[in-house]
Structure formats: structure tokens, C-alpha cells
Scaffold this active site. Structure first.
Site, mmCIF file in Angstrom:
data_model
loop_
_atom_site.group_PDB
_atom_site.id
_atom_site.type_symbol
_atom_site.label_atom_id
_atom_site.label_comp_id
_atom_site.label_asym_id
_atom_site.label_seq_id
_atom_site.Cartn_x
_atom_site.Cartn_y
_atom_site.Cartn_z
ATOM 1 N N GLU A 1 8.968 1.043 11.485
ATOM 2 C CA GLU A 1 10.001 2.081 11.380
ATOM 3 C C GLU A 1 9.270 3.421 11.435
ATOM 4 O O GLU A 1 8.551 3.778 10.503
ATOM 5 C CB GLU A 1 10.795 1.899 10.093
ATOM 6 C CG GLU A 1 11.606 0.609 10.124
ATOM 7 C CD GLU A 1 12.430 0.351 8.863
ATOM 8 O OE1 GLU A 1 12.333 1.130 7.910
ATOM 9 O OE2 GLU A 1 13.163 -0.647 8.856
ATOM 10 N N LYS B 1 0.889 -1.173 0.000
ATOM 11 C CA LYS B 1 0.000 0.000 0.000
ATOM 12 C C LYS B 1 0.921 1.215 0.000
ATOM 13 O O LYS B 1 1.427 1.629 1.036
ATOM 14 C CB LYS B 1 -0.881 -0.027 1.256
ATOM 15 C CG LYS B 1 -2.251 0.608 1.067
ATOM 16 C CD LYS B 1 -2.213 2.069 0.723
ATOM 17 C CE LYS B 1 -2.029 2.944 1.925
ATOM 18 N NZ LYS B 1 -1.746 4.355 1.553
ATOM 19 N N GLU C 1 8.186 16.011 16.253
ATOM 20 C CA GLU C 1 8.736 15.846 14.906
ATOM 21 C C GLU C 1 8.021 16.802 13.947
ATOM 22 O O GLU C 1 6.790 16.827 13.893
ATOM 23 C CB GLU C 1 8.536 14.401 14.430
ATOM 24 C CG GLU C 1 9.139 14.155 13.061
ATOM 25 C CD GLU C 1 8.795 12.776 12.493
ATOM 26 O OE1 GLU C 1 7.601 12.433 12.452
ATOM 27 O OE2 GLU C 1 9.721 12.058 12.092
ATOM 28 N N CYS D 1 13.394 10.546 7.829
ATOM 29 C CA CYS D 1 13.141 10.165 9.221
ATOM 30 C C CYS D 1 14.406 10.281 10.066
ATOM 31 O O CYS D 1 14.347 10.504 11.266
ATOM 32 C CB CYS D 1 12.607 8.739 9.279
ATOM 33 S SG CYS D 1 13.762 7.559 8.590
HETATM 34 P P1 NAD Z 1 1.932 8.202 7.716
HETATM 35 O O1 NAD Z 1 2.016 7.408 8.955
HETATM 36 O O2 NAD Z 1 0.979 9.328 7.663
HETATM 37 O O3 NAD Z 1 1.528 7.279 6.482
HETATM 38 C C1 NAD Z 1 2.300 6.145 6.124
HETATM 39 C C2 NAD Z 1 1.422 5.156 5.402
HETATM 40 O O4 NAD Z 1 0.456 4.643 6.303
HETATM 41 C C3 NAD Z 1 0.652 5.734 4.228
HETATM 42 O O5 NAD Z 1 0.684 4.793 3.183
HETATM 43 C C4 NAD Z 1 -0.748 5.873 4.791
HETATM 44 O O6 NAD Z 1 -1.765 5.817 3.815
HETATM 45 C C5 NAD Z 1 -0.833 4.676 5.702
HETATM 46 N N1 NAD Z 1 -1.806 4.744 6.769
HETATM 47 C C6 NAD Z 1 -2.213 5.829 7.464
HETATM 48 N N2 NAD Z 1 -3.110 5.483 8.411
HETATM 49 C C7 NAD Z 1 -3.248 4.133 8.338
HETATM 50 C C8 NAD Z 1 -4.027 3.175 9.054
HETATM 51 N N3 NAD Z 1 -4.831 3.525 10.063
HETATM 52 N N4 NAD Z 1 -3.929 1.887 8.700
HETATM 53 C C9 NAD Z 1 -3.124 1.502 7.694
HETATM 54 N N5 NAD Z 1 -2.384 2.360 6.972
HETATM 55 C C10 NAD Z 1 -2.426 3.657 7.295
HETATM 56 O O7 NAD Z 1 3.410 8.673 7.404
HETATM 57 P P2 NAD Z 1 3.901 9.641 6.222
HETATM 58 O O8 NAD Z 1 3.354 11.005 6.492
HETATM 59 O O9 NAD Z 1 3.631 8.976 4.924
HETATM 60 O O10 NAD Z 1 5.491 9.638 6.437
HETATM 61 C C11 NAD Z 1 6.146 10.522 7.313
HETATM 62 C C12 NAD Z 1 6.408 9.847 8.638
HETATM 63 O O11 NAD Z 1 7.090 8.638 8.423
HETATM 64 C C13 NAD Z 1 7.300 10.641 9.554
HETATM 65 O O12 NAD Z 1 6.828 10.530 10.864
HETATM 66 C C14 NAD Z 1 8.648 9.952 9.445
HETATM 67 O O13 NAD Z 1 9.492 10.110 10.550
HETATM 68 C C15 NAD Z 1 8.222 8.545 9.273
HETATM 69 N N6 NAD Z 1 9.267 7.763 8.609
HETATM 70 C C16 NAD Z 1 9.988 6.863 9.350
HETATM 71 C C17 NAD Z 1 11.011 6.132 8.760
HETATM 72 C C18 NAD Z 1 11.860 5.160 9.536
HETATM 73 O O14 NAD Z 1 12.587 4.396 8.918
HETATM 74 N N7 NAD Z 1 11.805 5.148 10.856
HETATM 75 C C19 NAD Z 1 11.273 6.312 7.400
HETATM 76 C C20 NAD Z 1 10.512 7.231 6.680
HETATM 77 C C21 NAD Z 1 9.495 7.941 7.291
HETATM 78 O O1 6OD Z 2 18.411 3.636 4.335
HETATM 79 C C1 6OD Z 2 17.473 2.920 4.703
HETATM 80 O O2 6OD Z 2 17.497 1.687 4.574
HETATM 81 C C2 6OD Z 2 16.289 3.537 5.292
HETATM 82 N N1 6OD Z 2 15.339 2.694 5.721
HETATM 83 C C3 6OD Z 2 16.203 4.884 5.375
HETATM 84 C C4 6OD Z 2 15.118 5.561 5.956
HETATM 85 C C5 6OD Z 2 14.982 6.886 5.778
HETATM 86 C C6 6OD Z 2 13.882 7.605 6.328
HETATM 87 O O3 6OD Z 2 13.363 8.557 5.827
#
Ligand code: NAD
Ligand code: 6OD
Length: 503
Positions: A271, A195, A407, A305
Site C-alpha cells: 500500500e 517493524k 507526492e 495516503c
Molecule cells: P516510508 O516508506 O519511508 O517508511 C515506511 C516503513 O518502511 C518504515 O517503517 C521504515 O522504517 C521502513 N523502511 C524504509 N526503508 C526500508 C527498507 N529498505 N526495507 C525495509 N523497511 C524499510 O514511509 P513513511 O514516510 O513512513 O510513510 C509515508 C508514505 O507512506 C507516503 O508515501 C504515503 O503515501 C504512504 N502511505 C501509503 C498508504 C496506503 O495505504 N497506500 C497508507 C499510509 C501511508
Molecule cells: O482505512 C484504511 O483501512 C486504510 N488502510 C487507510 C489508509 C490511510 C493512509 O494514510
């Protein structure tokens, strides 16, 4: 033939996917049957890129059942060698279509092409190659046990695929973060239903064509577009035939996903968000610290992130550091992805811009000194309607200010002085998150000492986002559950089973 497959239609290349992003279910592209779609809009100027079809319960069910059936078909019967050869071909085909993937990613995100050319797309391919190599070489364990009759027993473990994996993705590094999960999932013999984020549907769709081209059996890789709650995301994570859920995104969404996965005891790999610190000691190499912090704060318009939002600088070099980071921020060039001079793109959407700008306003209300930025840049022509914000630096906030604790996920940071190593460590760890940090020092003993005390999953010393894909990746505290990368991905994507043979 199901209602969905009856509607299947050929898709050919980025131009078609851009006009109309379709689901990819059981090896075929389909609009699905909800009759619902949304406009995919460019963050550059808010223009319409194309339509994306929204999946509902029926589309998710068809995709999950296709993935479930594929486990018992040709895919499930393949040897590791055959499977990993196919994954190598997937990587090669991404590279063959490099420019198309690059354009797709930049259309959806507006990010500079120079960035996506060096990070997003190469990593999209590398994620398949690396995990194919890991799975070919990983041993399992064996124990000889004593038994009362003296004959003994031999125990050995087998790694089996977990089954159907739901892969729920964010928008910031769409292809990179999706393949970071699809690569190991398939290498281990699972099947997936992806998704993608509603903001970035294109590269996941194109990957369906790649899978068909290289001969990955139908049903192994599926994509259903949609949103989270009451849409494809929630239906997918709640589907009873899903055997595990791997998710990257916000911490609050991770909690909802964990709740959904708890029904039926499905494991999760999460993550999540971060509020990552950088510690800059007076004994650092200032040029390197500035160059690294410029990247960790502003790369991908701060939408990483692992990015730095809190910078702690030892007092003797505080003023110089702030002045040099300010000069760096003011020298960034905001612009079109194709313009070679561009090193800062827009935020992902108007909605996200509203969120980031609300923090820019809050920072002032909370008493920040705005060192630079804090508003909306003037962009030429149609780009005036895009999701642009100024790169922003603050000083002077208290440690409990919301801007220092929450954040933001934008091109901004707060810089605060510190006087002792103990104070710096305490400040860095004073957060609900625990994803990543950077430590800048030329003192080797300090580097080891401080790194060991950081409550994070990843600690970089004199670098940032320097990745070796064999190493464990993940967050502690509210930044996640589990580790992926190298052999660590196998913990989630395989089920270990012990065989005990009485001799
Ligand atoms: P988000 O949580 O809003 O959405 C992520 C995904 O989850 C989307 O595909 C969304 O449609 C889906 N989603 C939302 N609600 C849901 C539910 N109730 N059930 C199932 N799916 C659902 O995140 P975003 O805005 O797309 O991304 C930004 C966030 O992601 C930031 O907080 C960032 O720190 C985090 N992030 C973390 C990492 C990591 O590796 N730790 C990497 C990238 C981004
Ligand atoms: O480098 C990666 O494997 C990884 N998961 C990076 C995540 C970045 C977050 O925005």
C-alpha cells in the site's frame, strides 16, 4: 534461554514504554543486544519523549524464529473459534486502555486528540473484530468433476495460514495501519513480526502488553524497532523464514521491499503513495464539497495516503471554490493535541517539515500563485521548535510542475479549473499514482460515468475516507499491489490449497 530473553524485562503501561520503547519478542519485552538506541522526539516542540532501542539482525532473527515456532505451538492448534475469541479480547482490551493508546499515538505524532479519538484508536480495535468476523463466515469452493470411469471426483479448497508475516508500517496512522494488517494476519492463523515506523514506536509496543494480557500465545505477535536500510526493516524483509511481506509506505521503499521479498519468492502486499485528485463539478453541493475537501486536504496535517493534493474545479464555480477553501484553511486552528480547539497538528518530524517546505519553495519557483499559507506559522512558547507548517493552497501551476506531480504529504493542494468532463477525467488520471479520488457532483449519471473512468483503487463520490472495512482497499499503478479489506485480505494472508478426491 537466549541472550535476548535473558535481557527481557517487564514493561508496565505507557509511562514505561514512553521512557524506553523495547522490542517485544516471544512474549517478552527486551532491549536486545545491539546497544543502539535513538531519541524519540515530539513533533510538537522537538523535545525528547524517550528512547527507542534499535534492533539488528539478532533481534529480527529471534523474533522471526519465535513467530515461526509459534505456528507449530498452541496458536497453530487453535480452532478458528478460539483464535477469533482471542482477537475479540484484543479489541476489547485496546478499548479498555483507550486513553493510554490515545495518549501514546498523540505523543508520537502530535496529532489532535479529537482526530485520534475518532479514527486511529477505534479503528485499531475494529480491525481485530472485523477480520475475526470475516474469517468465521468465509466459505471455500467445491467442484464435482466428471471422470472417465464415471465415479467422478470431488474438489474442495482449504485456506491455510501463509506463515510468518513481516508487517512494515508507516508513521501517519500508526495503530490503525499496523492493525489493518496484524488483524487479518492473525485472524487467518499467521504469526507476525512488526517493524513500526522509527517515528512512532509507542502503540505497537503497548499492543504487546495487550497480547500478553488476553493470552495470545508467545511468539504470535512480535515487534522489532529500528530503521529501514541496514537496520531492522531490511533484516526483516530479507529474513528467509518470513513467508510474506505486507508493507505500507512510500513507493520507493515498496520497490526495495519487493526486491528483498523476491529472494525466496515471498509474496508482497504493498500500500504505497498517492497524488490523489478531487473533481469538483459545477453541479455539486458546494457546502459538502468544501467540507469534504477541507478534510481530504488538511486532515492529519495532510499526512494521509488517501488525501487530496490536486483539486480540479469546473470553471463556473472555480473562484467561489478557491475563496471558500482559502477561508476554511485560514480558519484552521493549529495547536496542542489536548486543546479541544485544535484541528491541525504539526508534521511528523523536522525532516519531513524540511521536505514539505522544500515543495512550498518549489511551488513559488514553478510559478504558483500562493492563495494562502506557504510558510511556517508562529507558534507560542516551546512549540516554536516543532514541525509546524501553514496550511497552503496554490493555483496557477502548469500540469507538469513537480508540485502537481509529486507526492508532498503535507497540508497543501493545488487547485486548477477545467471546462469539460473529459478534460477533468484526463487531468485526474494523468499521474503515475492510482490510489484514491473524490468526485463531487449531484448528477447521478455523471457520478457513475466518471467513477468508472478513474484509474484508482478507491473512488469516493460526495465523500472522502468513508470506510467500510469489508470493501477492497489498495492502489493501482504505482500506488500499490494487491487489495486488503474483508475477504480480499484473505488473498494475501492465506494460501489456498485444493484437495481432489477421486471417488
Ligand atoms: P516510508 O516508506 O519511508 O517508511 C515506511 C516503513 O518502511 C518504515 O517503517 C521504515 O522504517 C521502513 N523502511 C524504509 N526503508 C526500508 C527498507 N529498505 N526495507 C525495509 N523497511 C524499510 O514511509 P513513511 O514516510 O513512513 O510513510 C509515508 C508514505 O507512506 C507516503 O508515501 C504515503 O503515501 C504512504 N502511505 C501509503 C498508504 C496506503 O495505504 N497506500 C497508507 C499510509 C501511508
Ligand atoms: O482505512 C484504511 O483501512 C486504510 N488502510 C487507510 C489508509 C490511510 C493512509 O494514510
Amino acid at each position: 534461554m537466549t541472550a535476548l530473553s535473558a535481557m527481557a524485562q517487564p514493561v508496565d503501561g505507557l509511562e514505561a514504554a514512553r521512557r524506553e520503547a523495547l522490542h517485544f519478542i516471544n512474549g517478552a519485552f527486551t532491549k536486545g543486544q545491539t546497544g543502539k538506541s535513538w531519541e524519540n522526539r515530539s513533533p510538537l516542540d522537538n523535545s525528547v519523549i524517550g528512547l527507542v532501542h534499535e534492533g539488528g539482525e539478532a533481534e529480527v532473527d529471534a523474533a522471526v524464529r519465535a513467530a515461526h515456532d509459534a505456528l507449530k505451538g498452541d496458536w497453530g492448534r487453535m480452532t478458528v473459534e478460539q483464535r477469533t475469541t482471542l482477537l475479540g479480547a484484543v479489541a476489547d482490551e485496546i478499548n479498555n486502555r483507550f486513553d493510554e493508546f490515545l495518549e501514546a499515538e498523540c505523543l508520537d505524532t502530535g496529532k489532535p486528540m479529537g482526530l485520534a479519538r475518532h479514527i486511529d484508536i477505534p479503528r485499531g480495535a475494529a480491525n481485530f473484530k472485523m477480520f475475526a468476523d470475516v474469517i468465521k463466515t468465509i466459505p471455500t469452493e467445491a467442484f464435482e468433476s466428471a471422470t472417465p470411469d464415471g465415479a467422478g471426483a470431488l474438489n474442495y479448497s482449504l485456506r491455510k495460514p501463509r506463515g510468518v508475516i513481516a508487517v512494515v508500517c508507516p508513521w501517519n496512522l500508526p495503530l490503525l495501519l499496523m492493525t489493518w494488517k496484524v488483524g487479518p494476519a492473525l485472524a487467518c492463523g499467521n504469526t507476525v513480526v512488526v517493524k513500526p515506523s522509527e517515528e512512532t514506536p509507542l502503540t505497537a509496543t503497548l499492543l504487546g502488553e495487550v497480547m500478553n494480557k488476553v493470552g495470545v500465545p508467545k511468539g504470535v505477535y512480535n515487534v522489532v524497532h529500528g530503521f529501514g536500510p541496514e537496520s531492522a526493516g531490511a533484516y526483516l524483509t530479507g529474513h528467509p523464514l518470513v513467508d510474506g511481506v505486507t508493507f505500507t509506505g512510500e513507493t520507493r521503499t515498496g520497490e526495495a521491499i519487493m526486491r528483498a521479498a523476491s529472494s525466496g519468492m515471498r509474496p508482497v502486499s504493498l500500500e504505497l503513495g498517492g497524488k490523489n485528485p478531487a473533481l469538483v463539478f459545477a453541479d455539486c453541493d458546494m457546502d459538502k464539497a468544501i467540507e469534504g475537501t477541507m478534510r481530504s486536504v488538511f486532515a492529519n496535517c495532510g499526512q494521509v495516503c488517501l488525501g487530496t493534493e490536486r483539486v480540479y474545479v469546473e470553471r463556473p464555480i472555480f473562484d467561489e471554490f478557491v475563496a471558500r477553501l482559502k477561508a476554511g484553511a485560514e480558519a484552521l486552528t493549529l495547536g496542542h493535541p489536548t486543546d479541544k480547539a485544535t484541528n491541525l497538528g504539526p508534521l511528523i518530524s523536522q525532516e519531513h517539515r524540511d521536505k514539505v517546505l522544500s515543495y512550498y519553495k518549489l511551488a513559488v519557483e514553478e510559478g504558483a500563485t500562493v492563495v494562502t499559507g506557504g510558510g511556517v506559522p508562529e507558534m507560542p512558547g516551546a512549540m516554536a521548535d516543532g514541525a509546524w507548517v501553514q496550511p497552503t493552497i496554490w493555483t496557477g501551476l502548469s500540469d507538469d510542475a513537480r508540485v502537481v506531480r509529486e507526492e508532498i504529504f503535507g497540508p497543501c493542494c493545488h487547485i486548477r479549473p477545467f471546462d469539460t468532463e473529459e478534460e477533468a477525467v484526463a487531468l485526474a488520471n494523468d499521474t503515475q499514482y492510482g490510489l484514491a479520488c473524490s468526485v463531487w457532483t449531484e448528477n447521478l449519471s455523471r457520478a457513475h460515468r466518471v467513477s468508472a473512468q478513474m484509474d484508482v483503487g478507491l473512488c469516493w463520490v460526495n465523500s472522502w475516507f468513508l470506510r467500510d472495512l469489508r470493501t477492497p482497499f489498495g492502489g493501482s499503478k504505482q500506488s500499490g499491489i494487491g487489495r486488503e479489506g474483508g475477504v480480499h485480505s484473505l488473498e494475501f494472508y492465506t494460501e489456498l490449497s485444493n484437495v481432489c478426491i477421486k471417488l
